[in-house]
Design an enzyme around this catalytic site. Structure first.
Site, mmCIF file in Angstrom:
data_model
loop_
_atom_site.group_PDB
_atom_site.id
_atom_site.type_symbol
_atom_site.label_atom_id
_atom_site.label_comp_id
_atom_site.label_asym_id
_atom_site.label_seq_id
_atom_site.Cartn_x
_atom_site.Cartn_y
_atom_site.Cartn_z
ATOM 1 C CB CYS A 72 -0.914 -0.011 1.221
ATOM 2 S SG CYS A 72 -1.757 1.561 1.490
ATOM 3 C CB CYS A 90 0.819 1.164 4.398
ATOM 4 S SG CYS A 90 -0.839 0.822 5.001
ATOM 5 C CG HIS A 142 -4.509 -0.517 4.971
ATOM 6 N ND1 HIS A 142 -3.967 0.085 3.857
ATOM 7 C CD2 HIS A 142 -5.482 -1.332 4.506
ATOM 8 C CE1 HIS A 142 -4.576 -0.349 2.778
ATOM 9 N NE2 HIS A 142 -5.505 -1.223 3.142
ATOM 10 C CG ASN A 187 -12.533 9.779 -5.410
ATOM 11 O OD1 ASN A 187 -13.595 10.351 -5.627
ATOM 12 N ND2 ASN A 187 -11.376 10.225 -5.866
ATOM 13 N N GLY A 205 -13.579 6.163 -8.832
ATOM 14 C CA GLY A 205 -12.271 6.638 -9.268
ATOM 15 C C GLY A 205 -11.207 6.443 -8.204
ATOM 16 C CG HIS A 230 -4.197 3.909 3.406
ATOM 17 N ND1 HIS A 230 -3.164 3.275 4.072
ATOM 18 C CD2 HIS A 230 -4.633 4.870 4.260
ATOM 19 C CE1 HIS A 230 -2.996 3.811 5.266
ATOM 20 N NE2 HIS A 230 -3.869 4.797 5.397
ATOM 21 C CG HIS A 283 -7.023 9.040 -0.125
ATOM 22 N ND1 HIS A 283 -7.096 7.700 -0.460
ATOM 23 C CD2 HIS A 283 -7.291 9.723 -1.254
ATOM 24 C CE1 HIS A 283 -7.386 7.595 -1.737
ATOM 25 N NE2 HIS A 283 -7.519 8.814 -2.255
ATOM 26 C CG HIS A 330 -8.731 13.841 -2.733
ATOM 27 N ND1 HIS A 330 -7.706 13.762 -3.639
ATOM 28 C CD2 HIS A 330 -9.287 12.606 -2.693
ATOM 29 C CE1 HIS A 330 -7.644 12.534 -4.145
ATOM 30 N NE2 HIS A 330 -8.601 11.817 -3.582
#
Ligand code: AMP
Length: 111
Positions: A4, A7, A46, A85, A91, A96, A98, A100
């Site tokens: 990952c 990670c 994770h 997402n 998309g 992992h 996240h 934006h």
């Protein structure tokens, strides 16, 4: 997870310009920015995406949500867009979770 990307950033095996870090979270700029300011905020743990959350993550998620505005403000943003997402169809490329943070100029309308 050894394969990952995020990670590996958490583990210091891949470089990232950290703009925020605490015991649970890390934030760094996207390698492929889609706005003047484009940061990614991740849990160090994770978790694949929102679909993988359980009640056990409630405290972490509250902390993450409450920290997003502080990270935005520390990077000069008063208005910004948060996107996460979730799943291949959305998309999502890095599995992992996240968030934006997009800002730095007036963003195009979204709705
Ligand atoms: P998503 O499509 O929502 O999964 O977004 C993945 C994000 O991770 C995109 O903004 C990518 O540019 C970004 N990204 C992928 N690899 C890296 C990396 N090594 N360092 C920083 N950002 C990355």
């Amino acid at each position: 997870m050894s394969d990952c990307v995020f990670c590996n950033i958490v583990a210091g095996k891949l470089p990232a310009q950290k703009v925020y870090e605490d015991d649970q979270l890390l934030a760094f700029p996207s390698i492929d920015p889609k706005a003047e300011t484009h940061l990614l905020v991740i849990p160090k743990q994770h978790i694949e995406n929102l679909n993988a959350l359980t009640a056990e993550h409630a405290e972490l998620m509250a902390h993450l949500m409450l920290t997003l505005p502080d990270i935005a403000a520390a990077n000069g943003l008063t208005g910004y867009r948060i996107i996460t997402n979730t799943g291949k169809e959305s998309g999502q490329e890095v599995f992992h979770m996240h968030f934006h943070i997009l800002g730095g100029a007036t963003l195009p309308g979204f709705n």
